[in-house]
Design an enzyme around this catalytic site. Structure first.
Site, PDB file in Angstrom:
ATOM      1  CD  GLU A 174      88.587  12.307  18.765  1.00 21.65           C
ATOM      2  OE1 GLU A 174      89.360  13.282  18.749  1.00 21.65           O
ATOM      3  OE2 GLU A 174      88.929  11.170  18.448  1.00 21.65           O
ATOM      4  CG  LEU A 177      78.897  28.342  30.755  1.00 20.09           C
ATOM      5  CD1 LEU A 177      78.947  29.150  29.465  1.00 20.09           C
ATOM      6  CD2 LEU A 177      77.769  28.841  31.637  1.00 20.09           C
ATOM      7  CE  LYS A 230      81.408  27.552  25.431  1.00 18.18           C
ATOM      8  NZ  LYS A 230      82.758  27.239  24.935  1.00 18.18           N
TER       9      LYS A 230
END
EC number: 6.5.1.2
Length: 766
Positions: free
Chosen positions: A59, A107, A143
């Site tokens: 979201e 990023l 990540k």
């Protein structure tokens, strides 16, 4: 709102197909942009500052992309302080702010392999255009879903640790980081740098997270929602001893500022970091082609839940550090790195029931109760359905087999039903006509609202519980010992039967006005249900077995025994001590604690700084309120509506009578050199972050505005000042550099003589 693809934004139209891109943006368009920006800021603050996400990652990503699209369609509205130009979140108030030696960037995210391939090919083309640049090698790594931290070593000794914060300034968490066993206090090996910033991610392993949550439940405390929240909450503890008891780990993944050592590649840097004794992730690889990068992503996508820790994607970086330097950065992200986010995971489960929850503002929200199912690394049994229209739109029935998606690896979402599996026993959800908490008829706040609300704000137990919990929160009175469970006990205690057969169900708090009048004796008889483990004899086997049965126990007092009477618990004593401390908190925190609609920390700070007392805020006219920086007409109306209700005024009056400070403390040590002066700061300053520059202006009595107008007295322009500088020059507003800004702070506008006087004159043509 549709999302932006790599080729650019789609043209925006309204429901009638009319263009939303006129030459001059309307006031409604400006308001829409401001509201969208605020929603992104609030979601970001909930995630980065408070470690309590209010929306899912997916979201948030959609919301953020909508803002990017809006700015692409209406570049004239784009502000320098837009969330799209910022990194991470604000710096929290609980820890001292520290400035990073080199900025910590975010990023750029991509959400499909097509987007990733486009990004990699574009980066390859940019590198090929650099004279003498080597062939691109991609350092690819997982990540980690944790909390970004910056470690500063001087001559091999850890001297500071900080959160990322807004990228320029973070929170000083040195004492807490010092308790993490995998982080060395002193680097080992040879050729240590004189000074180096080491960036990494603090996390809790999947195994340790399960163990931690089991212990939390065993202690009768609410478990953490996910490992990221557990890690962030543990690292931000005020007491380092609490942090030391949490199973925190860290992997380093980069270097910021460095002096005294040369590093040619990112992969070489990892080997050197490992040689210094720092923990480096084992899940990284240097790859030569785009195809190899895609294989790496697929490989770790298949085994993501078998890894040491949770991951939410793959980071791909240009390996050569000189090439990184030459590619550079945007204001928010490096041009040499990208984060690929894995698609949200989906599973099927049964929707057992749809219940409703009544929130702090009376909003009634349906949520699905499901058969527990494991998805994206955690067990899920509840998911919000937002409102009745959303339930209809999704087409779900109670009893359906539904598709559950753990969007963004954080918040679960019911996608829709598996219609083919229906057997006719399913039934429709009907929104209750009355509040399930207080019985008041439900209705929309105004005609056309999608949300249904309980209008009984004063005495509805559910709303009161949420308001008390909010008032005790980190952004308000910061009463750590008064959490959600304690708020429920204060406002919704278990009814007890009196000897005459009547129910003793009067809560200690009828509304939050009495919060600071409570005494330990008031809470002696407050009871709650707790699971109790008992050893019993199994009737069939005759063996001793452990059984869990509910037991009614005191919440705020200890359970009496033959040897020891009931007394207030240590947590209760802490709660009253913290309530006493909270009486002397800043005015802006009191404003936040009052649950005035739309008034968050930013607006509350502005109101407190500008008007300086609760009485002044209460008596201010709409124009004065709306003219306060960061407030505007919507918040101004909400403030006036709040004080128009007698019971809300009684809350303020009773808190004040109990000793809660209702005025802004004047710092006599700082001269009020900017009384009545409006200053706009734009661009990057070496000695100030955006927030610290604003704070410096406000402390001296000035107004820190976000936009240039004929009422602006000075514009402070740093690097990359942008359109605000152009507008200031066209209006004849005096422009100062950083040295001039410091002179203005110290001496006031008088230091600039005629230039200051010119700022008060109307611009040509007005």
């Amino acid at each position: 709102m549709s999302t932006v693809n790599a080729k650019g934004a789609k043209p925006a139209t309204d429901a009638n197909g009319q263009s939303l891109n006129p030459e001059e943006p309307s006031e409604a368009l400006r308001e829409e942009y401001a509201q969208l920006s605020d929603r992104v800021r609030e979601a970001r603050a909930a995630y980065y500052v408070h470690d309590q996400p209010v929306i899912s990652d997916a979201e948030y990503d959609q919301l953020y992309r909508s803002l990017e699209e809006f700015e692409a369609l209406h570049p004239e509205l784009k502000a320098n302080d837009s969330p799209t130009q910022e990194v991470g979140g604000e710096v929290g108030a609980a820890f001292s702010p520290v400035k990073h030696l080199e900025k910590m960037y975010s990023l750029e995210d991509v959400f499909s392999t097509d987007e990733l391939v486009a990004w990699l090919e574009r980066a390859q083309k940019q590198v090929a255009e650099l004279p003498g640049a080597p062939e691109v090698a991609w350092l690819s790594e997982v990540k980690i879903d944790g909390l970004a931290v910056n470690l500063l070593y001087r001559d091999g000794v850890l001297v500071r640790a900080a959160t990322r914060g807004d990228g320029t300034t973070g929170e000083d968490i040195t004492h807490n980081v010092a308790t993490i066993k995998t982080i060395p206090q002193r680097l080992s090996g040879e050729n240590l740098p004189e000074e180096v910033e080491v960036r990494g991610e603090v996390f809790i392993s999947s195994k340790d997270f399960r163990t931690l949550n089991e212990a939390m439940v065993e202690e009768g405390r609410a478990p953490f929602a996910n490992p990221r929240n557990a890690a962030a909450g543990s690292l931000r503890q005020k007491d380092p001893q609490v942090t030391a008891r949490r199973p925190l780990s860290m992997f380093v993944h980069g270097i910021g500022y460095v002096r005294g050592v040369d590093l040619e590649t990112q992969s070489e840097a990892y080997e050197i970091l490992r040689g210094w004794g720092l923990p480096v992730s084992p899940y990284s690889r240097v790859l030569s082609t785009v195809a190899e990068v895609l294989e790496f992503i697929a490989e770790f996508g298949d085994k993501r839940h078998a890894l040491l820790h949770e991951i939410d994607g793959i980071v791909v970086k240009v390996d050569d550090r000189r090439t990184q330097f030459r590619l550079g950065y945007t204001s928010r992200v490096p041009r040499w790195a990208v984060a690929y986010k894995y698609p949200p995971e989906e599973v099927n489960t049964t929707l057992v029931d749809i219940l409703v929850n009544v929130g702090r503002t009376g909003r009634v929200t349906p949520f699905g109760l499901m058969d527990p199912v494991r998805v994206a690394g955690s067990t899920v049994e509840m998911a919000t359905l937002h409102n009745q229209d959303m339930v209809r739109a999704k087409g779900v029935l109670i009893g359906d087999t539904v598709v559950l998606r753990k969007a963004g690896d954080v918040i679960p979402e019911i996608v829709g039903p598996v219609v083919a599996l229906r057997d006719g026993s399913e039934r429709e959800f009907v929104m209750p006509a009355e509040c399930p908490s207080c019985g008041t008829p439900l209705r929309p706040a105004k005609e056309g609202d999608v949300d249904i609300r309980c209008p009984n704000a004063e005495t509805c137990p559910s709303q009161l519980k949420e308001r008390v919990n909010h008032a005790a929160g980190r952004g308000a009175f910061d009463i750590e010992a008064l959490g959600e469970e304690a708020a429920r006990a204060l406002t919704q205690p278990v009814p007890l039967d009196a000897p005459d057969g009547t129910e003793l169900s009067v809560p200690p708090l009828r509304n939050e006005a009495g919060l600071f009048d409570l005494t330990p004796e008031d809470l002696r008889d407050v009871m709650v249900w707790r699971d109790a483990r008992r050893t019993v004899t199994d009737e069939e086997t005759g063996e001793k077995v452990q059984r869990v049965t509910p037991e009614l126990v005191p919440y705020f007092w200890t359970k009496p025994t033959k040897a020891r009477p009931s007394v207030p618990s240590k947590t209760t004593e802490q709660m009253f001590a913290q309530l006493e401390q909270a009486k002397d908190t800043e005015l802006w925190r009191v404003l936040v604690a009052l649950s005035i609609r739309h008034v968050g920390p930013t607006a509350a700070r502005s109101l407190a700084t500008s008007l300086r007392s609760m009485d002044a805020i209460r008596q201010a006219d709409p124009e004065t309120l709306a003219g306060t920086d960061g407030v505007g007409p919507v918040i101004a109306q909400a403030v006036q509506e709040f004080f128009a209700e007698p019971w809300r005024r009684r809350v303020v009056e009773q808190w004040a009578a109990a000793g809660v400070r209702m005025e802004e403390e004047v710092d006599e040590s700082t001269p009020r050199t900017l009384e009545g002066v409006t200053v706009v700061v734009t661009g990057s300053l070496e000695g100030y972050s955006r927030d610290s520059a604003k704070e410096a202006i406000l402390k001296r009595g000035g107004k820190a505005s976000g936009s240039v107008s004929k009422k602006t007295h000075f514009l402070v322009a740093g690097d990359n000042a942008g359109t605000k500088l152009d507008k200031a020059e066209s209006l004849g507003v005096p422009v100062l550099d950083e040295a001039g800004f410091e002179q203005l702070l110290a001496q006031g506008p008088e230091a600039f003589g005629d230039r200051a006087d010119a700022a008060d004159q109307p611009a040509a043509g007005e």
